[in-house]
Design an enzyme around this catalytic site. Structure first.
Site, short mmCIF file in Angstrom:
data_model
loop_
_atom_site.label_atom_id
_atom_site.label_comp_id
_atom_site.label_asym_id
_atom_site.label_seq_id
_atom_site.Cartn_x
_atom_site.Cartn_y
_atom_site.Cartn_z
N LYS A 43 -33.52 -18.21 -31.70
CA LYS A 43 -34.77 -17.95 -32.70
C LYS A 43 -35.90 -18.95 -32.02
CE LYS A 43 -30.96 -18.70 -36.09
NZ LYS A 43 -30.34 -19.69 -36.80
N GLY A 44 -35.72 -19.65 -31.29
CA GLY A 44 -36.79 -20.66 -30.71
C GLY A 44 -38.31 -20.21 -30.29
N ASP A 58 -39.26 -20.03 -25.81
CA ASP A 58 -39.61 -21.35 -26.09
C ASP A 58 -39.66 -22.36 -25.15
OD1 ASP A 58 -36.89 -21.41 -26.02
OD2 ASP A 58 -36.77 -22.36 -28.14
N ASP A 74 -34.82 -24.21 -19.49
CA ASP A 74 -34.20 -25.20 -19.25
C ASP A 74 -33.50 -24.99 -17.86
OD1 ASP A 74 -33.07 -27.74 -19.74
OD2 ASP A 74 -31.35 -27.01 -20.70
N LYS A 111 -38.84 -27.21 -18.42
CA LYS A 111 -38.19 -28.21 -18.24
C LYS A 111 -37.43 -28.21 -16.79
CE LYS A 111 -35.67 -30.09 -21.99
NZ LYS A 111 -34.35 -30.38 -22.41
N ASP A 138 -35.46 -26.33 -31.99
CA ASP A 138 -34.73 -27.02 -33.02
C ASP A 138 -33.62 -28.15 -32.28
OD1 ASP A 138 -32.91 -25.16 -31.70
OD2 ASP A 138 -31.36 -25.72 -33.16
N ARG A 188 -37.72 -26.90 -36.47
CA ARG A 188 -38.40 -25.91 -35.90
C ARG A 188 -39.58 -25.68 -36.70
NH1 ARG A 188 -34.76 -22.59 -33.03
NH2 ARG A 188 -32.38 -22.21 -34.00
P1 IMP Z 1 -31.47 -21.98 -20.31
O1 IMP Z 1 -30.79 -20.74 -20.38
O2 IMP Z 1 -30.81 -23.51 -20.00
O3 IMP Z 1 -32.84 -22.09 -19.51
O4 IMP Z 1 -31.74 -22.25 -22.02
C1 IMP Z 1 -32.79 -22.23 -22.76
C2 IMP Z 1 -32.49 -22.24 -24.09
O5 IMP Z 1 -31.95 -23.76 -24.37
C3 IMP Z 1 -33.72 -22.43 -24.72
O6 IMP Z 1 -34.06 -21.10 -25.24
C4 IMP Z 1 -33.51 -23.25 -25.89
O7 IMP Z 1 -32.97 -22.55 -27.22
C5 IMP Z 1 -32.69 -24.35 -25.46
N1 IMP Z 1 -33.24 -25.37 -25.01
C6 IMP Z 1 -33.02 -25.97 -23.89
N2 IMP Z 1 -33.82 -27.35 -23.87
C7 IMP Z 1 -34.20 -27.58 -25.17
C8 IMP Z 1 -34.84 -28.51 -25.70
O8 IMP Z 1 -35.09 -29.62 -25.11
N3 IMP Z 1 -34.84 -28.32 -27.23
C9 IMP Z 1 -34.57 -27.53 -28.07
N4 IMP Z 1 -33.99 -26.28 -27.38
C10 IMP Z 1 -33.50 -26.38 -26.06
MG MG Z 2 -33.77 -20.42 -27.13
#
Ligand code: IMP
Ligand code: MG
Length: 184
Positions: A47-48, A105, A108, A136, A164, A170
């Site tokens: 939903k982000g 959003d 990570d 990030k 969130d 959010r």
């Molecule tokens: P990835 O697959 O690790 O890149 O995941 C990314 C997802 O993790 C994003 O779409 C967010 O939903 C969640 N996420 C990662 N870091 C944060 C944060 O600092 N705040 C909120 N959601 C995060």
């Molecule tokens: Mg997300």
């Protein structure tokens, strides 16, 4: 009663700063897809990405389709060498021969977007690019190329403008780092 602002350690990007950057990103996207006879579909990751997506499409001056996907990822723990992404809600639209822009959003570990990019290529997208409001980079495990990046963020827990913590924050108009006491 504790207020929401008491949970925020620092405001990283205020409403105006976000609006300006999203406008720039929209202009870049408009420039990069000049042939309006080719289909462009923006796919928001629920939903982000909802708030970012809603603002971004209104800064794009060419026709766009929109759709949404919802995924959950496992194996983000330190001990896991390879994570798994599960699709909870798939697309309603066909992406064959369309330019796909994945709208997220925050990137990570990179697991979600590297998985989704691969899927879009396999499903016959004409091209696949990524727009992420936040990056990030310190936490990256899977290499992903972010074609349109809003802002780099430090390795902290980020909330607001769609992001969130435990389904809260959010609705904040700004992007901030959460106090560690809230999530630790
Ligand atoms: P990835 O697959 O690790 O890149 O995941 C990314 C997802 O993790 C994003 O779409 C967010 O939903 C969640 N996420 C990662 N870091 C944060 C944060 O600092 N705040 C909120 N959601 C995060
Ligand atoms: Mg997300």
């Amino acid at each position: 009663m504790k207020t929401i602002t008491e949970d925020i350690k620092t405001v990283l990007f205020d409403e105006q700063t976000v609006r300006r950057r999203v406008a720039e990103m929209g202009a870049e996207i408009t420039r990069d897809y000049p042939d309006h006879s080719e289909d462009l579909i923006l796919i928001g990751i629920l939903k982000g990405a909802v708030v970012f997506m809603a603002d971004l499409i209104r800064e794009i001056e060419r026709p766009v389709y929109i759709d949404f996907m919802s995924v959950s990822s496992y194996g983000k723990g330190k001990a896991e060498s390879r994570g798994v992404v599960r699709i909870l809600k798939d697309l309603d639209e066909d992406i064959l021969n369309k330019h796909v822009l994945l709208v997220e959003d925050i990137v990570d570990s990179g697991l979600t977007l590297s998985y989704l990019s691969d899927i879009m290529v396999r499903r016959g997208a004409k091209s696949v690019k990524i727009a992420s409001l936040l990056n990030k980079a310190e936490r990256r495990v899977n290499i992903v190329k972010i074609d349109y990046c809003g802002f780099p963020v430090p390795n902290e827990f980020i909330v607001g403008y769609g992001l969130d913590y435990s389904e809260t924050y959010r609705h904040l108009t700004y992007i901030g780092a959460l106090k560690e006491s809230v999530y630790k």
